[in-house]
Design a protein around this motif. Structure first.
Motif, mmCIF file in Angstrom:
data_model
loop_
_atom_site.group_PDB
_atom_site.id
_atom_site.type_symbol
_atom_site.label_atom_id
_atom_site.label_comp_id
_atom_site.label_asym_id
_atom_site.label_seq_id
_atom_site.Cartn_x
_atom_site.Cartn_y
_atom_site.Cartn_z
ATOM 1 N N LEU A 1 14.076 -10.409 -0.819
ATOM 2 C CA LEU A 1 12.797 -10.746 -1.414
ATOM 3 C C LEU A 1 11.714 -10.312 -0.444
ATOM 4 C CD1 LEU A 1 11.236 -12.222 -3.675
ATOM 5 C CD2 LEU A 1 11.471 -14.289 -2.310
ATOM 6 N N LEU A 2 10.823 -9.458 -0.893
ATOM 7 C CA LEU A 2 9.741 -8.963 -0.048
ATOM 8 C C LEU A 2 8.414 -9.486 -0.585
ATOM 9 C CD1 LEU A 2 10.801 -5.210 0.204
ATOM 10 C CD2 LEU A 2 11.225 -7.005 1.871
ATOM 11 N N ALA A 3 7.555 -9.950 0.306
ATOM 12 C CA ALA A 3 6.218 -10.393 -0.075
ATOM 13 C C ALA A 3 5.203 -9.452 0.566
ATOM 14 C CB ALA A 3 5.978 -11.825 0.380
ATOM 15 N N VAL A 4 4.214 -9.032 -0.219
ATOM 16 C CA VAL A 4 3.214 -8.090 0.265
ATOM 17 C C VAL A 4 1.844 -8.703 0.042
ATOM 18 C CG1 VAL A 4 2.260 -5.777 0.008
ATOM 19 C CG2 VAL A 4 4.700 -6.140 -0.295
ATOM 20 N N GLU A 5 1.042 -8.742 1.099
ATOM 21 C CA GLU A 5 -0.332 -9.213 0.981
ATOM 22 C C GLU A 5 -1.197 -8.472 1.980
ATOM 23 O OE1 GLU A 5 -1.494 -13.132 2.326
ATOM 24 O OE2 GLU A 5 0.360 -13.292 3.443
ATOM 25 N N SER A 6 -2.490 -8.416 1.702
ATOM 26 C CA SER A 6 -3.401 -7.722 2.592
ATOM 27 C C SER A 6 -4.810 -8.226 2.343
ATOM 28 C CB SER A 6 -3.345 -6.214 2.354
ATOM 29 O OG SER A 6 -4.341 -5.562 3.115
ATOM 30 N N SER A 7 -5.575 -8.341 3.416
ATOM 31 C CA SER A 7 -6.975 -8.728 3.266
ATOM 32 C C SER A 7 -7.874 -7.494 3.163
ATOM 33 C CB SER A 7 -7.412 -9.602 4.451
ATOM 34 O OG SER A 7 -7.205 -8.904 5.666
ATOM 35 N N GLN A 8 -7.337 -6.297 3.485
ATOM 36 C CA GLN A 8 -8.128 -5.071 3.418
ATOM 37 C C GLN A 8 -7.874 -4.247 2.153
ATOM 38 O OE1 GLN A 8 -6.113 -5.351 6.383
ATOM 39 N NE2 GLN A 8 -7.711 -6.297 7.627
ATOM 40 N N ARG A 9 -6.805 -4.515 1.417
ATOM 41 C CA ARG A 9 -6.438 -3.705 0.252
ATOM 42 C C ARG A 9 -6.744 -4.449 -1.037
ATOM 43 N NH1 ARG A 9 -5.764 1.070 2.685
ATOM 44 N NH2 ARG A 9 -4.274 0.940 4.369
ATOM 45 N N THR A 10 -7.015 -3.678 -2.076
ATOM 46 C CA THR A 10 -7.249 -4.269 -3.398
ATOM 47 C C THR A 10 -5.904 -4.540 -4.064
ATOM 48 O OG1 THR A 10 -7.279 -2.147 -4.529
ATOM 49 C CG2 THR A 10 -9.387 -2.935 -3.630
ATOM 50 N N PRO A 11 -5.877 -5.410 -5.087
ATOM 51 C CA PRO A 11 -4.615 -5.648 -5.799
ATOM 52 C C PRO A 11 -4.009 -4.374 -6.376
ATOM 53 C CG PRO A 11 -6.186 -7.354 -6.336
ATOM 54 C CD PRO A 11 -6.928 -6.333 -5.517
ATOM 55 N N ARG A 12 -4.846 -3.452 -6.831
ATOM 56 C CA ARG A 12 -4.335 -2.200 -7.383
ATOM 57 C C ARG A 12 -3.651 -1.362 -6.308
ATOM 58 N NH1 ARG A 12 -7.285 1.408 -11.758
ATOM 59 N NH2 ARG A 12 -7.573 -0.685 -12.500
ATOM 60 N N GLU A 13 -4.223 -1.312 -5.107
ATOM 61 C CA GLU A 13 -3.610 -0.569 -4.005
ATOM 62 C C GLU A 13 -2.290 -1.220 -3.582
ATOM 63 O OE1 GLU A 13 -7.407 1.305 -1.580
ATOM 64 O OE2 GLU A 13 -6.938 -0.820 -1.305
ATOM 65 N N LEU A 14 -2.265 -2.553 -3.561
ATOM 66 C CA LEU A 14 -1.032 -3.255 -3.215
ATOM 67 C C LEU A 14 0.057 -2.991 -4.247
ATOM 68 C CD1 LEU A 14 -2.293 -6.707 -1.899
ATOM 69 C CD2 LEU A 14 -1.313 -4.837 -0.586
ATOM 70 N N GLU A 15 -0.313 -2.960 -5.509
ATOM 71 C CA GLU A 15 0.679 -2.688 -6.561
ATOM 72 C C GLU A 15 1.241 -1.279 -6.418
ATOM 73 O OE1 GLU A 15 1.144 -2.916 -11.405
ATOM 74 O OE2 GLU A 15 -0.728 -3.515 -10.463
ATOM 75 N N ALA A 16 0.379 -0.315 -6.123
ATOM 76 C CA ALA A 16 0.843 1.061 -5.925
ATOM 77 C C ALA A 16 1.779 1.140 -4.719
ATOM 78 C CB ALA A 16 -0.346 1.995 -5.740
ATOM 79 N N TYR A 17 1.428 0.410 -3.663
ATOM 80 C CA TYR A 17 2.295 0.392 -2.482
ATOM 81 C C TYR A 17 3.649 -0.233 -2.812
ATOM 82 C CZ TYR A 17 4.114 -0.828 2.094
ATOM 83 O OH TYR A 17 4.919 -0.962 3.180
ATOM 84 N N CYS A 18 3.656 -1.313 -3.570
ATOM 85 C CA CYS A 18 4.912 -1.970 -3.955
ATOM 86 C C CYS A 18 5.780 -1.036 -4.794
ATOM 87 C CB CYS A 18 4.629 -3.263 -4.719
ATOM 88 S SG CYS A 18 3.979 -4.573 -3.674
ATOM 89 N N GLU A 19 5.164 -0.266 -5.673
ATOM 90 C CA GLU A 19 5.923 0.692 -6.476
ATOM 91 C C GLU A 19 6.549 1.767 -5.592
ATOM 92 O OE1 GLU A 19 3.290 2.071 -9.535
ATOM 93 O OE2 GLU A 19 3.261 0.103 -10.521
ATOM 94 N N GLN A 20 5.823 2.200 -4.549
ATOM 95 C CA GLN A 20 6.389 3.180 -3.609
ATOM 96 C C GLN A 20 7.585 2.587 -2.869
ATOM 97 O OE1 GLN A 20 3.219 4.308 -0.998
ATOM 98 N NE2 GLN A 20 2.216 5.623 -2.507
ATOM 99 N N VAL A 21 7.468 1.329 -2.445
ATOM 100 C CA VAL A 21 8.567 0.673 -1.743
ATOM 101 C C VAL A 21 9.776 0.569 -2.667
ATOM 102 C CG1 VAL A 21 9.330 -1.507 -0.716
ATOM 103 C CG2 VAL A 21 7.098 -0.563 -0.117
ATOM 104 N N CYS A 22 9.557 0.168 -3.933
ATOM 105 C CA CYS A 22 10.666 0.066 -4.895
ATOM 106 C C CYS A 22 11.320 1.423 -5.118
ATOM 107 C CB CYS A 22 10.167 -0.504 -6.222
ATOM 108 S SG CYS A 22 10.048 -2.286 -6.226
ATOM 109 N N ASP A 23 10.502 2.478 -5.234
ATOM 110 C CA ASP A 23 11.057 3.815 -5.429
ATOM 111 C C ASP A 23 11.925 4.227 -4.243
ATOM 112 O OD1 ASP A 23 9.843 4.020 -7.879
ATOM 113 O OD2 ASP A 23 8.133 5.182 -7.132
ATOM 114 N N ARG A 24 11.496 3.904 -3.044
ATOM 115 C CA ARG A 24 12.292 4.240 -1.856
ATOM 116 C C ARG A 24 13.579 3.423 -1.808
ATOM 117 N NH1 ARG A 24 8.118 4.919 3.211
ATOM 118 N NH2 ARG A 24 7.241 6.891 2.537
#
Length: 167
Positions: free
Chosen positions: A126-149
């Motif tokens: 289970l991975l949790a991703v959060e950031s105070s500098q990124r928007t929710p859309r950027e975080l979602e795109a990053y999560c999709e990249q992690v899932c693809d990898r």
């Protein structure tokens, strides 16, 4: 006592040992969503009809299948008979039949019928991703990249992103 000890020592190397034994998880949940209906209306118009339909499949065990009805939703906990070896084929047949059944035999207010039959899948990471500098859309795109990898790993089963913020 000596004979029992000798028999125990002899049987130890001949005993079947399997670190990861195969077993089949047969139950599934059929949920029907009927918003705005009372529990009694859901029971009369949806739950009873779904149960009758499920019992037309000889693979469904009538003795261990039960239902729970609430305002706007019905849950039917269906179990397959012990004799069923190919549970995926049976659940696939049931899912296909329920799609047709919803269109013809249920009230038009029923939004969806959902079948969950993969209880054998477990979460191992289970991975949790959060950031105070990124928007929710950027975080979602990053999560999709992690899932693809992660999907490139041969032992990886399913990956699912949960908890994204909706626009």
């Amino acid at each position: 006592v000596l004979a029992l000890v000798l028999f125990g020592l002899w049987s130890l190397p001949h005993m079947n040992k399997d670190e990861f034994p195969q077993f089949t998880i047969r139950p599934g949940v059929v949920a029907a969503v009927y918003p705005g209906a009372t529990a009694q209306e859901v029971e009369d118009q949806v739950t009873k009809r779904l149960e009758r339909y499920l019992f037309t499949f000889p693979e469904v065990s009538k003795s261990t299948t039960f239902s729970v009805t609430e305002d706007g939703i019905a849950y039917i906990y269906a179990d397959l008979r012990v004799e069923v070896m190919e549970k995926d084929e049976v659940w696939s047949k049931i899912k296909h039949g329920l799609n047709l059944f919803k269109q013809t035999d249920l009230p038009p207010g029923v939004l969806a019928i959902v079948v969950v039959d993969d209880f054998g899948n477990t979460s191992s990471m289970l991975l949790a991703v959060e950031s105070s500098q990124r928007t929710p859309r950027e975080l979602e795109a990053y999560c999709e990249q992690v899932c693809d990898r992660l999907r490139t790993i041969p032992q990886m089963g399913k990956g699912k992103i949960e908890g994204t913020q909706q626009e």
